[in-house]
Write an enzyme that holds these catalytic residues in place. Structure first.
Site, mmCIF file in Angstrom:
data_model
loop_
_atom_site.group_PDB
_atom_site.id
_atom_site.type_symbol
_atom_site.label_atom_id
_atom_site.label_comp_id
_atom_site.label_asym_id
_atom_site.label_seq_id
_atom_site.Cartn_x
_atom_site.Cartn_y
_atom_site.Cartn_z
ATOM 1 N N HIS A 13 0.763 -1.244 0.034
ATOM 2 C CA HIS A 13 0.110 0.342 0.136
ATOM 3 C C HIS A 13 0.886 1.292 0.089
ATOM 4 O O HIS A 13 1.544 1.589 1.081
ATOM 5 C CB HIS A 13 -0.859 -0.023 1.245
ATOM 6 N N HIS A 15 1.530 5.418 -1.866
ATOM 7 C CA HIS A 15 1.136 6.628 -2.944
ATOM 8 C C HIS A 15 2.091 7.185 -3.365
ATOM 9 O O HIS A 15 3.152 7.660 -2.758
ATOM 10 C CB HIS A 15 0.476 7.756 -2.289
ATOM 11 N N LYS A 99 -9.763 -0.258 -5.194
ATOM 12 C CA LYS A 99 -9.913 0.403 -3.829
ATOM 13 C C LYS A 99 -11.099 1.044 -3.623
ATOM 14 O O LYS A 99 -11.638 1.695 -4.290
ATOM 15 C CB LYS A 99 -8.819 1.710 -3.869
ATOM 16 N N HIS A 136 -10.418 1.179 2.334
ATOM 17 C CA HIS A 136 -10.242 2.178 3.563
ATOM 18 C C HIS A 136 -11.374 2.273 4.408
ATOM 19 O O HIS A 136 -12.430 2.675 4.166
ATOM 20 C CB HIS A 136 -10.280 3.764 2.678
ATOM 21 N N HIS A 174 -4.377 -0.180 6.132
ATOM 22 C CA HIS A 174 -3.625 0.506 7.267
ATOM 23 C C HIS A 174 -4.749 0.490 8.482
ATOM 24 O O HIS A 174 -5.070 1.516 9.024
ATOM 25 C CB HIS A 174 -3.462 1.970 6.797
ATOM 26 N N ASP A 247 1.728 2.801 3.276
ATOM 27 C CA ASP A 247 0.841 3.889 3.248
ATOM 28 C C ASP A 247 1.640 5.223 2.930
ATOM 29 O O ASP A 247 1.292 6.196 3.417
ATOM 30 C CB ASP A 247 0.011 4.001 4.241
HETATM 31 C C1 NCD Z 1 -3.220 9.073 2.120
HETATM 32 C C2 NCD Z 1 -2.873 10.199 1.043
HETATM 33 O O1 NCD Z 1 -2.092 11.148 1.585
HETATM 34 O O2 NCD Z 1 -2.929 9.826 -0.268
HETATM 35 N N1 NCD Z 1 -3.280 9.971 3.290
HETATM 36 C C3 NCD Z 1 -3.340 9.266 4.724
HETATM 37 O O3 NCD Z 1 -3.476 9.957 5.618
HETATM 38 N N2 NCD Z 1 -3.074 7.884 4.821
HETATM 39 C C4 NCD Z 1 -4.643 8.658 1.767
HETATM 40 C C5 NCD Z 1 -5.068 7.342 2.461
HETATM 41 O O4 NCD Z 1 -4.410 6.226 2.424
HETATM 42 O O5 NCD Z 1 -5.928 7.594 3.435
HETATM 43 ZN ZN ZN Z 2 -3.124 5.164 1.619
#
Ligand code: NCD
Ligand code: ZN
Length: 344
Positions: A13, A15, A99, A136, A174, A247
Site C-alpha cells: 500500500h 502513494h 480500492k 479504506h 492501514h 501507506d
Molecule cells: C493518504 C494520502 O495522502 O493519499 N493519506 C493518509 O493519511 N493515509 C490517503 C490514505 O491512504 O488514506
Molecule cells: Zn493510503
C-alpha cells in the site's frame, strides 16, 4: 542478532502521486522493496483500465535504471464503476485490486463511493473474477468521532459485507484498532490487513502531547496506546493475515505544517528499517520476513521476490527533509536515530 537476511520485501500500500512528483517518489518506493501496490487516489482518480495503464507507463518512466521494482496497479471504485471495467481489469494482468474509498474519508477521496449499496454488483463481479478489494475502512458521518470511525465501519458495514461476499478477497488497509485486529483474525482466509510503520511506532500521545506534530497526522488517525499494542502484537505474530503496507503518502512540508494540514506520512526513506525496529523491540525478528516478504505475496497469489536484502545493526539518522520539486518533504521519524540499516 546483528544482521538480517530476508527475501526482498514488498509494499502492499503506497502513494506515488503523479508527473514530476514521480521523480522523487518512485526511486524512494524502490528502496528495499520489489513491488508496490500503487494507490489510485490521483486527481482525477484512476478509475479505468486505460487510465491505470497510462499511469503505469508514467511510473515506469521514472524507475531507476537497472531496477526491477514493479508497480502493481489498482482501480479506484466510484458509484459509477461498471462490472465490465472490473472484468477488463481482471484480464489486464497489471491491475491487482480495486480500492474502496468512502467519499470524503481521506486525501483525494471525493469521488469515492457514497453508499456501499451502489457497488454491490461490482463487488459480486470482483468476487467472481477473484479481484482483491482494498478497503479504506472508515465511516465519514460527521456525528461519529474521528477516533471511532474505523470501529464503526467494521460494525456497520464490513461484518455484513463479508457475510454477503464470503469469497471476496478483502484487505482492510492501514488498520489502526484492536477491533480491526480482532475482526481480521476472526474472519475467513479471504480477509487480511496491512499495517503501517507509523501505527506500529506511535500512538496519539506522540502526535498531540506537548504540541501538535503534523508529520504524524495520517488517516485513519493514530489511536491510543492499547490499539498500538494490539497492532504490534498482530504484526509480529507471524499470522499470515497481516502484512506490510507503508501507506507512504508524500505531502510537501508546507502542506503538512499548515493551519489545515494534510493527512499522510512519507515513510519510504527508512521504511524497511522502521519496521525492523518494531520487530526487534518486540523480540520477534524471526517473524519479520513473513510480514515483509511472504504473507502479502501469498494473499495476492504472487510469487516471492527472487533476490534478498541485508539489514545490518548500524546506527544512522533519518534526514530532516528531502527535496521535493520546488519544495521539501519531511519523512516519517525525521531526524531520529535508527538502529538498522539497509545494505546497498
Ligand atoms: C493518504 C494520502 O495522502 O493519499 N493519506 C493518509 O493519511 N493515509 C490517503 C490514505 O491512504 O488514506
Ligand atoms: Zn493510503
Amino acid at each position: 542478532m546483528d544482521q538480517l537476511n530476508i527475501i526482498l520485501p514488498d509494499d502492499w500500500h503506497l502513494h506515488l502521486r503523479d508527473n514530476e512528483s514521480l521523480a522523487t517518489t518512485v526511486p524512494a518506493a524502490t528502496r528495499g522493496f520489489g513491488r508496490g501496490i500503487v494507490m489510485p487516489n490521483l486527481n482525477p482518480p484512476v478509475t479505468t483500465v486505460a487510465a491505470a495503464k497510462a499511469y503505469y507507463d508514467r511510473i515506469i518512466s521514472y524507475r531507476p535504471e537497472g531496477s526491477d521494482w514493479e508497480p502493481l496497479m489498482v482501480l479506484y471504485l466510484t458509484d459509477n464503476t461498471t462490472t465490465d471495467e472490473i472484468r477488463a481489469a481482471a484480464e489486464s494482468g497489471f491491475i491487482h485490486g480495486c480500492k474502496y474509498y468512502p467519499a470524503g474519508a481521506t486525501t483525494n477521496s471525493d469521488s469515492g463511493v457514497t453508499d456501499l449499496a451502489n457497488i454491490y454488483d461490482v463487488l459480486e463481479t470482483m468476487q467472481e473474477v477473484g479481484m482483491t478489494l482494498q478497503l479504506h475502512g472508515e465511516v465519514t458521518d460527521c456525528d461519529i468521532d474521528i477516533f471511532d470511525r474505523e470501529a464503526v465501519f467494521i460494525e456497520r458495514y464490513l461484518k455484513q459485507m463479508v457475510k454477503s461476499f464470503p469469497n471476496l478477497r478483502v484487505i482492510l488497509e492501514h488498520i489502526t484498532t484492536q477491533q480491526a485486529v480482532d475482526f481480521v483474525i476472526a474472519g475467513n482466509e479471504n480477509i487480511a490487513a496491512t499495517i503501517t510503520p507509523q501505527h506500529l511506532l506511535y500512538n496519539r500521545n506522540h502526535m498531540l502531547v506537548g504540541g501538535i506534530r503534523p508529520h504524524l497526522f495520517c488517516l485513519p488517525v493514530l489511536k491510543r496506546d492499547i490499539h498500538q499494542k494490539a497492532l504490534i502484537e498482530a504484526a509480529v505474530s507471524g499470522n499470515k493475515k497481516f502484512f506490510l503496507g507503508t501507506d507512504s503518502a508524500p505531502h510537501t512540508k508546507e502542506s503538512k505544517e499548515s493551519c489545515c494540514g494534510c493527512a499522510g506520512c512519507f515513510s519510504h526513506p527508512a521504511a524497511v528499517e522502521l519496521y525492523a525496529e518494531v520487530f526487534d523491540q518486540a523480540g520477534a525478528l524471526d517473524n519479520f520476513e513473513a510480514f515483509a516478504s511472504i504473507n502479502g505475496a501469498d494473499f495476492y497469489g504472487l510469487p516471492y521476490n527472487k533476490t534478498k536484502i541485508t539489514l545490518n545493526k548500524e546506527s544512522w539518522t533519518i534526514p530532516e527533509s528531502l527535496p521535493f520539486g520546488d519544495s521539501k518533504i519531511v519523512p516519517l521519524a525525521a531526524g531520529n536515530n535508527i538502529k538498522w540499516k539497509l545494505e546497498n
